[in-house]
Design a protein around this motif. Structure first.
Motif, PDB file in Angstrom:
ATOM      1  N   ALA A   1       0.844  -1.188   0.000  1.00  0.00           N
ATOM      2  CA  ALA A   1       0.000   0.000   0.000  1.00  0.00           C
ATOM      3  C   ALA A   1       0.882   1.242   0.000  1.00  0.00           C
ATOM      4  CB  ALA A   1      -0.929   0.007   1.214  1.00  0.00           C
ATOM      5  N   PHE A   2       0.398   2.279  -0.670  1.00  0.00           N
ATOM      6  CA  PHE A   2       1.161   3.525  -0.726  1.00  0.00           C
ATOM      7  C   PHE A   2       0.217   4.710  -0.826  1.00  0.00           C
ATOM      8  CE2 PHE A   2       0.374   2.588  -5.138  1.00  0.00           C
ATOM      9  CZ  PHE A   2       0.355   3.798  -5.819  1.00  0.00           C
ATOM     10  N   ILE A   3       0.745   5.884  -0.568  1.00  0.00           N
ATOM     11  CA  ILE A   3      -0.010   7.134  -0.681  1.00  0.00           C
ATOM     12  C   ILE A   3       0.679   7.999  -1.719  1.00  0.00           C
ATOM     13  CG2 ILE A   3      -0.699   9.247   0.512  1.00  0.00           C
ATOM     14  CD1 ILE A   3      -0.932   7.565   3.068  1.00  0.00           C
ATOM     15  N   ARG A   4      -0.114   8.531  -2.629  1.00  0.00           N
ATOM     16  CA  ARG A   4       0.416   9.388  -3.681  1.00  0.00           C
ATOM     17  C   ARG A   4      -0.403  10.662  -3.753  1.00  0.00           C
ATOM     18  NH1 ARG A   4      -3.084   9.905  -7.776  1.00  0.00           N
ATOM     19  NH2 ARG A   4      -4.547   8.220  -8.292  1.00  0.00           N
ATOM     20  N   ASN A   5       0.175  11.661  -4.435  1.00  0.00           N
ATOM     21  CA  ASN A   5      -0.592  12.858  -4.752  1.00  0.00           C
ATOM     22  C   ASN A   5      -1.025  12.807  -6.217  1.00  0.00           C
ATOM     23  OD1 ASN A   5       1.695  13.542  -6.250  1.00  0.00           O
ATOM     24  ND2 ASN A   5       2.460  14.987  -4.729  1.00  0.00           N
TER      25      ASN A   5
ATOM     26  N   ASP B   1       3.502  11.475  -7.346  1.00  0.00           N
ATOM     27  CA  ASP B   1       4.617  11.354  -6.410  1.00  0.00           C
ATOM     28  C   ASP B   1       4.225  10.334  -5.346  1.00  0.00           C
ATOM     29  OD1 ASP B   1       6.134  13.418  -7.601  1.00  0.00           O
ATOM     30  OD2 ASP B   1       5.085  14.938  -6.413  1.00  0.00           O
ATOM     31  N   VAL B   2       5.102   9.378  -5.073  1.00  0.00           N
ATOM     32  CA  VAL B   2       4.870   8.405  -4.009  1.00  0.00           C
ATOM     33  C   VAL B   2       5.363   9.028  -2.705  1.00  0.00           C
ATOM     34  CG1 VAL B   2       5.367   6.093  -3.146  1.00  0.00           C
ATOM     35  CG2 VAL B   2       5.103   6.482  -5.612  1.00  0.00           C
ATOM     36  N   LEU B   3       4.423   9.367  -1.815  1.00  0.00           N
ATOM     37  CA  LEU B   3       4.749  10.096  -0.594  1.00  0.00           C
ATOM     38  C   LEU B   3       5.040   9.180   0.579  1.00  0.00           C
ATOM     39  CD1 LEU B   3       2.065  12.921  -0.833  1.00  0.00           C
ATOM     40  CD2 LEU B   3       4.391  12.889  -1.745  1.00  0.00           C
ATOM     41  N   ALA B   4       4.467   7.981   0.575  1.00  0.00           N
ATOM     42  CA  ALA B   4       4.706   7.029   1.665  1.00  0.00           C
ATOM     43  C   ALA B   4       4.341   5.637   1.188  1.00  0.00           C
ATOM     44  CB  ALA B   4       3.888   7.403   2.904  1.00  0.00           C
ATOM     45  N   THR B   5       5.056   4.652   1.692  1.00  0.00           N
ATOM     46  CA  THR B   5       4.752   3.245   1.396  1.00  0.00           C
ATOM     47  C   THR B   5       4.845   2.445   2.685  1.00  0.00           C
ATOM     48  OG1 THR B   5       7.050   2.589   1.010  1.00  0.00           O
ATOM     49  CG2 THR B   5       5.834   3.436  -0.897  1.00  0.00           C
ATOM     50  N   ASN B   6       4.169   1.299   2.716  1.00  0.00           N
ATOM     51  CA  ASN B   6       4.467   0.348   3.775  1.00  0.00           C
ATOM     52  C   ASN B   6       5.622  -0.537   3.304  1.00  0.00           C
ATOM     53  OD1 ASN B   6       3.258  -1.450   1.990  1.00  0.00           O
ATOM     54  ND2 ASN B   6       1.511  -1.926   3.303  1.00  0.00           N
ATOM     55  N   PRO B   7       6.216  -1.336   4.176  1.00  0.00           N
ATOM     56  CA  PRO B   7       7.393  -2.115   3.779  1.00  0.00           C
ATOM     57  C   PRO B   7       7.154  -3.012   2.561  1.00  0.00           C
ATOM     58  CG  PRO B   7       7.222  -2.074   6.155  1.00  0.00           C
ATOM     59  CD  PRO B   7       5.964  -1.444   5.640  1.00  0.00           C
ATOM     60  N   LEU B   8       5.978  -3.630   2.478  1.00  0.00           N
ATOM     61  CA  LEU B   8       5.731  -4.547   1.369  1.00  0.00           C
ATOM     62  C   LEU B   8       5.627  -3.794   0.046  1.00  0.00           C
ATOM     63  CD1 LEU B   8       5.381  -7.426   0.502  1.00  0.00           C
ATOM     64  CD2 LEU B   8       2.956  -7.302   1.125  1.00  0.00           C
ATOM     65  N   CYS B   9       5.062  -2.609   0.063  1.00  0.00           N
ATOM     66  CA  CYS B   9       4.999  -1.831  -1.178  1.00  0.00           C
ATOM     67  C   CYS B   9       6.382  -1.290  -1.549  1.00  0.00           C
ATOM     68  CB  CYS B   9       3.999  -0.685  -1.035  1.00  0.00           C
ATOM     69  SG  CYS B   9       3.668   0.172  -2.600  1.00  0.00           S
ATOM     70  N   ARG B  10       7.161  -0.942  -0.540  1.00  0.00           N
ATOM     71  CA  ARG B  10       8.533  -0.506  -0.818  1.00  0.00           C
ATOM     72  C   ARG B  10       9.288  -1.630  -1.523  1.00  0.00           C
ATOM     73  NH1 ARG B  10      11.602   4.452   0.265  1.00  0.00           N
ATOM     74  NH2 ARG B  10      13.784   3.841   0.081  1.00  0.00           N
TER      75      ARG B  10
ATOM     76  N   ILE C   1       5.980   8.103 -10.177  1.00  0.00           N
ATOM     77  CA  ILE C   1       5.673   6.952 -11.017  1.00  0.00           C
ATOM     78  C   ILE C   1       5.809   7.285 -12.494  1.00  0.00           C
ATOM     79  CG2 ILE C   1       3.848   5.340 -11.690  1.00  0.00           C
ATOM     80  CD1 ILE C   1       2.797   5.558  -8.788  1.00  0.00           C
ATOM     81  N   ALA C   2       5.303   8.432 -12.910  1.00  0.00           N
ATOM     82  CA  ALA C   2       5.357   8.798 -14.328  1.00  0.00           C
ATOM     83  C   ALA C   2       6.782   9.043 -14.787  1.00  0.00           C
ATOM     84  CB  ALA C   2       4.504  10.041 -14.571  1.00  0.00           C
ATOM     85  N   ARG C   3       7.571   9.727 -13.976  1.00  0.00           N
ATOM     86  CA  ARG C   3       8.960   9.989 -14.356  1.00  0.00           C
ATOM     87  C   ARG C   3       9.740   8.685 -14.484  1.00  0.00           C
ATOM     88  NH1 ARG C   3       9.967  13.623 -10.816  1.00  0.00           N
ATOM     89  NH2 ARG C   3       9.783  15.479 -12.119  1.00  0.00           N
ATOM     90  N   PHE C   4       9.519   7.760 -13.540  1.00  0.00           N
ATOM     91  CA  PHE C   4      10.179   6.459 -13.626  1.00  0.00           C
ATOM     92  C   PHE C   4       9.733   5.717 -14.877  1.00  0.00           C
ATOM     93  CE2 PHE C   4       9.656   1.872 -12.866  1.00  0.00           C
ATOM     94  CZ  PHE C   4      10.984   1.495 -12.715  1.00  0.00           C
TER      95      PHE C   4
ATOM     96  N   THR D   1      -3.557   3.764  -2.163  1.00  0.00           N
ATOM     97  CA  THR D   1      -3.780   2.627  -3.055  1.00  0.00           C
ATOM     98  C   THR D   1      -3.236   1.369  -2.399  1.00  0.00           C
ATOM     99  OG1 THR D   1      -3.614   4.016  -5.031  1.00  0.00           O
ATOM    100  CG2 THR D   1      -3.316   1.648  -5.333  1.00  0.00           C
ATOM    101  N   ALA D   2      -4.058   0.330  -2.381  1.00  0.00           N
ATOM    102  CA  ALA D   2      -3.645  -0.946  -1.802  1.00  0.00           C
ATOM    103  C   ALA D   2      -3.779  -2.049  -2.840  1.00  0.00           C
ATOM    104  CB  ALA D   2      -4.502  -1.271  -0.578  1.00  0.00           C
ATOM    105  N   TYR D   3      -2.776  -2.917  -2.907  1.00  0.00           N
ATOM    106  CA  TYR D   3      -2.784  -4.065  -3.809  1.00  0.00           C
ATOM    107  C   TYR D   3      -3.084  -5.331  -3.013  1.00  0.00           C
ATOM    108  CZ  TYR D   3      -0.316  -0.984  -7.074  1.00  0.00           C
ATOM    109  OH  TYR D   3       0.040   0.060  -7.890  1.00  0.00           O
ATOM    110  N   SER D   4      -3.750  -6.279  -3.653  1.00  0.00           N
ATOM    111  CA  SER D   4      -4.039  -7.555  -3.001  1.00  0.00           C
ATOM    112  C   SER D   4      -4.166  -8.639  -4.056  1.00  0.00           C
ATOM    113  CB  SER D   4      -5.327  -7.464  -2.175  1.00  0.00           C
ATOM    114  OG  SER D   4      -6.446  -7.221  -3.019  1.00  0.00           O
TER     115      SER D   4
END
Length: 288
Positions: free
Chosen positions: A124-128, A132-141, A158-161, A258-261
């Motif tokens: 899971a992560f937080i973006r604007n 821009d990825v502003l924060a992730t949990n360890p699994l998303c990192r 994400i777009a720049r990458f 956003t969370a993935y599962s």
């Protein structure tokens, strides 16, 4: 680009997508000089004069009422994202405050970070809105480890990458769909926040440096990114496809969690567990 140009190109691109048959109009003759509907046909369907619709399509949305905008949206068969984008363009033309004008600034509250970290079984992560990825949990990192290979630029974008890093094409195996999603999200945000200098700078950089981005940007596609499936090709666990759910944070305007599962007892779930084990290994560096 100017707001008038954005309006003109957006309306023209939507008009070009609809055939007379789709609009319930008779198709007279076989030598139509324009793809899709003519301006006069849109005017007829929207219940406005031809001269008035031509004025709208030239970028003059500032004085258009909600009723007119709804009629044009219906005539062009706009989906929810496109309809919202039309309203955003009208607000920008009238210089009225955009939706979600008060964007969250500064560091994320500790409570939000704790919620993110508590989601230990799913990335899971937080973006604007600029992606821009502003924060992730360890699994998303761990999942997004290729984005963090270059530690010199944070927050990662994400777009720049995707468009400027050679690893982007490898990480997103469903390339065309991924490109359309990324560009559509940025186009949607450009309508919501036309005064965001950071977004303008990012788009300018991508248009200048990426032919693929420039071509996709010119299509004026927009979308609401709420749920779906996304594929990744991870350097450790290989290719996996995950469900995602994206939730706006009401207390942090402009930010999305956003969370993935993955469904239990599936190969993708097994790979997600393998990724979690890899991320938990003390000597593992997720930036590698």
């Amino acid at each position: 680009m100017s707001t008038e140009s954005d309006i003109r190109e957006f309306l023209a691109s939507r008009r070009a997508k609809i055939t007379p048959q789709q609009a319930g109009l008779p198709a007279y003759g076989g030598n139509r000089r324009v793809p899709g509907l003519r301006r006069e046909e849109v005017a007829l369907l929207a219940g406005v004069s031809i001269d008035y619709y031509v004025r709208l399509e030239r970028g003059h949305l500032a004085g258009a009422s909600e009723e007119v905008l709804d009629s044009v949206a219906s005539a062009l068969q706009l989906d929810d994202a496109e309809r919202a984008h039309l309203y955003d363009l009208a607000r920008a033309a009238a210089k009225r405050p955009a939706r979600r004008t008060k964007r969250s600034r500064g560091p994320l509250p500790d409570s939000v970070v704790r919620v993110l970290d508590s989601m230990s079984d799913c990335p899971a992560f937080i973006r604007n809105g600029r992606l821009d990825v502003l924060a992730t949990n360890p699994l998303c990192r761990a999942l997004y480890s290729p984005l963090y290979a270059d530690a010199s630029r944070e927050p990662v974008n994400i777009a720049r990458f995707q468009f400027l890093d050679p690893a982007g094409r490898e990480f997103f195996p469903e390339w065309e769909e991924s490109v359309n999603t990324t560009v559509s999200l940025l186009r949607t945000e450009a309508g919501r926040a036309p005064g965001d200098s950071g977004l303008t700078g990012l788009i300018g950089e991508l248009v200048t440096r990426s032919d693929e981005f420039r071509v996709a940007w010119a299509k004026h596609n927009v979308r609401l990114h709420r749920t779906g499936r996304k594929s990744f090709r991870h350097p450790v666990v290989g290719e996996l496809t995950l469900d995602f759910d994206a939730m706006e944070l009401p207390a942090q305007p402009g930010l999305t969690l956003t969370a993935y599962s993955s469904a239990p007892n599936t190969p993708d779930h097994d790979k997600l567990q393998l990724l979690a084990a890899w991320a938990a290994t003390p000597e593992t560096s997720v930036e590698q």
